[in-house]
Design an enzyme around this catalytic site. Structure first.
Site, PDB file in Angstrom:
ATOM      1  N   HIS A 288      -5.499  -6.410   3.884  1.00  0.00           N
ATOM      2  CA  HIS A 288      -4.377  -5.411   3.854  1.00  0.00           C
ATOM      3  C   HIS A 288      -3.925  -5.419   5.425  1.00  0.00           C
ATOM      4  O   HIS A 288      -4.245  -5.163   6.480  1.00  0.00           O
ATOM      5  CB  HIS A 288      -4.850  -3.468   3.833  1.00  0.00           C
ATOM      6  CG  HIS A 288      -6.091  -3.586   2.890  1.00  0.00           C
ATOM      7  ND1 HIS A 288      -5.030  -2.216   1.531  1.00  0.00           N
ATOM      8  CD2 HIS A 288      -6.372  -3.709   2.057  1.00  0.00           C
ATOM      9  CE1 HIS A 288      -5.566  -2.548   0.873  1.00  0.00           C
ATOM     10  NE2 HIS A 288      -6.355  -3.410   1.048  1.00  0.00           N
TER      11      HIS A 288
ATOM     12  N   CYS B 154       1.054  -1.078  -0.361  1.00  0.00           N
ATOM     13  CA  CYS B 154      -0.125   0.138   0.264  1.00  0.00           C
ATOM     14  C   CYS B 154       1.187   1.093  -0.257  1.00  0.00           C
ATOM     15  O   CYS B 154       2.113   1.189   0.688  1.00  0.00           O
ATOM     16  CB  CYS B 154      -0.894  -0.101   1.071  1.00  0.00           C
ATOM     17  SG  CYS B 154      -0.317   0.621   2.762  1.00  0.00           S
ATOM     18  N   GLU B 155       0.307   2.481  -0.723  1.00  0.00           N
ATOM     19  CA  GLU B 155       0.894   3.332  -0.872  1.00  0.00           C
ATOM     20  C   GLU B 155       1.308   4.674   0.141  1.00  0.00           C
ATOM     21  O   GLU B 155       1.804   5.295   0.534  1.00  0.00           O
ATOM     22  CB  GLU B 155       0.916   4.129  -2.319  1.00  0.00           C
ATOM     23  CG  GLU B 155      -0.385   4.767  -2.221  1.00  0.00           C
ATOM     24  CD  GLU B 155      -0.334   5.375  -3.731  1.00  0.00           C
ATOM     25  OE1 GLU B 155      -0.114   5.019  -4.484  1.00  0.00           O
ATOM     26  OE2 GLU B 155      -1.833   6.760  -3.937  1.00  0.00           O
ATOM     27  N   HIS B 156       0.344   3.731   1.165  1.00  0.00           N
ATOM     28  CA  HIS B 156       0.117   4.909   2.494  1.00  0.00           C
ATOM     29  C   HIS B 156       1.188   4.753   3.491  1.00  0.00           C
ATOM     30  O   HIS B 156       1.825   5.344   3.954  1.00  0.00           O
ATOM     31  CB  HIS B 156      -1.122   4.883   3.062  1.00  0.00           C
ATOM     32  CG  HIS B 156      -1.868   6.025   1.779  1.00  0.00           C
ATOM     33  ND1 HIS B 156      -3.021   4.909   1.639  1.00  0.00           N
ATOM     34  CD2 HIS B 156      -2.210   6.313   0.546  1.00  0.00           C
ATOM     35  CE1 HIS B 156      -4.392   5.684   0.748  1.00  0.00           C
ATOM     36  NE2 HIS B 156      -3.024   6.485   0.053  1.00  0.00           N
ATOM     37  N   HIS B 157       1.266   3.005   3.532  1.00  0.00           N
ATOM     38  CA  HIS B 157       2.128   2.767   4.462  1.00  0.00           C
ATOM     39  C   HIS B 157       3.487   1.966   4.577  1.00  0.00           C
ATOM     40  O   HIS B 157       4.268   1.371   4.842  1.00  0.00           O
ATOM     41  CB  HIS B 157       1.513   1.807   5.368  1.00  0.00           C
ATOM     42  CG  HIS B 157       0.125   2.607   6.180  1.00  0.00           C
ATOM     43  ND1 HIS B 157      -1.309   2.292   6.208  1.00  0.00           N
ATOM     44  CD2 HIS B 157      -0.186   3.683   7.120  1.00  0.00           C
ATOM     45  CE1 HIS B 157      -1.949   3.722   6.328  1.00  0.00           C
ATOM     46  NE2 HIS B 157      -1.399   3.849   7.272  1.00  0.00           N
TER      47      HIS B 157
ATOM     48  N   CYS C  28      -1.345  -3.149   6.934  1.00  0.00           N
ATOM     49  CA  CYS C  28      -1.645  -1.956   7.558  1.00  0.00           C
ATOM     50  C   CYS C  28      -3.121  -1.912   8.824  1.00  0.00           C
ATOM     51  O   CYS C  28      -2.742  -0.724   9.445  1.00  0.00           O
ATOM     52  CB  CYS C  28      -1.481  -0.446   6.538  1.00  0.00           C
ATOM     53  SG  CYS C  28      -2.925  -0.749   5.439  1.00  0.00           S
TER      54      CYS C  28
ATOM     55  N   GLN D 122      -5.667  -0.711  -3.705  1.00  0.00           N
ATOM     56  CA  GLN D 122      -6.283  -1.520  -3.912  1.00  0.00           C
ATOM     57  C   GLN D 122      -7.008  -1.100  -5.415  1.00  0.00           C
ATOM     58  O   GLN D 122      -7.625  -1.723  -6.319  1.00  0.00           O
ATOM     59  CB  GLN D 122      -7.416  -2.716  -2.943  1.00  0.00           C
ATOM     60  CG  GLN D 122      -7.920  -3.228  -3.247  1.00  0.00           C
ATOM     61  CD  GLN D 122      -8.470  -4.102  -2.162  1.00  0.00           C
ATOM     62  OE1 GLN D 122      -8.167  -4.003  -0.861  1.00  0.00           O
ATOM     63  NE2 GLN D 122      -8.832  -5.085  -2.744  1.00  0.00           N
TER      64      GLN D 122
HETATM   65 ZN   LIG Z   1      -2.351   1.184   3.921  1.00  0.00          ZN
END
Ligand SMILES: [Zn+2]
Length: 197
Positions: free
Chosen positions: A156, A87-90, A158, A128
């Site tokens: 996920h 995931c690009e956030h975490h 995260c 996603q």
């Molecule tokens: Zn994430």
């Protein structure tokens, strides 16, 4: 089988990444010089390059190289394609299964190529929803089918590791074009995914 020793690593990139990961280990309170961690920055650098190798690959080229004229016009389904992404956030993993269906309009592709497209898009930093859309668009723009539908089911890390939301929840996303605008066609695909699990 391909082992990591056989890969031609971009040496300059590996070295730079190693420097950063050494720094990160220190900032996290670790001693990057202790024995167990000596090779960690190099391993992490190479692992990250592997997990993001999709940036260097062209999924449309993969489909175009295996595009065959064929009059078959029933739904083609490739289900249970395992994938692993970040995931690009975490930058933590999300992983699960992708299911793809398309209705050919004169052209088909090798079934393994559909899995390859999923593999390429998942080996990039992702969300996603966007991954689902990108797989759909790639197939639509390359094979120009009467319709394409993509369903992605994923867990996920995260959310699971940080204890956000339900620990074992599965996130489902879907996207479609053309013939799949008809609920009946979508249902046919969904039924075929759900069966013989
Ligand atoms: Zn994430």
């Amino acid at each position: 089988m391909m082992t990591t020793d056989m890969i031609n690593w971009p040496e300059e990139k590996v070295q730079k990444l190693m420097g950063h990961y050494r720094e990160i280990l220190s900032l996290l309170g670790e001693d990057p010089e202790r024995e167990g961690l000596l090779k960690t920055p190099e391993r992490v650098a190479k692992a990250m390059l592997t997990l993001t190798r999709g940036y260097e690959m062209d999924p449309k080229a993969v489909l175009n190289a295996a595009k065959f004229q064929e009059e078959y016009s029933q739904m083609v389904i490739v289900k249970d394609i395992d994938f692993f992404s970040l995931c690009e956030h975490h930058m933590l993993p999300f992983y699960g299964k992708a299911h793809v269906a398309y209705i050919p309009n004169g052209y088909i592709t090798g079934l393994s190529k559909i899995a390859r497209v999923v593999d390429i898009f998942s080996h990039r930093l992702q969300v996603q929803e966007r991954m689902t859309l990108q797989i759909k668009e790639c197939i639509q723009e390359t094979l120009n089918p009467l319709g394409v539908m993509v369903v992605v089911e994923a867990k996920h890390m995260c959310m699971q590791m940080r204890g956000v939301e339900k620990q074992n929840s599965i996130t489902t996303t879907s996207d479609f074009t053309g013939a799949f605008n008809q609920a009946k066609t979508r249902e046919e695909f969904m039924n075929l995914i759900r069966n013989n699990h």
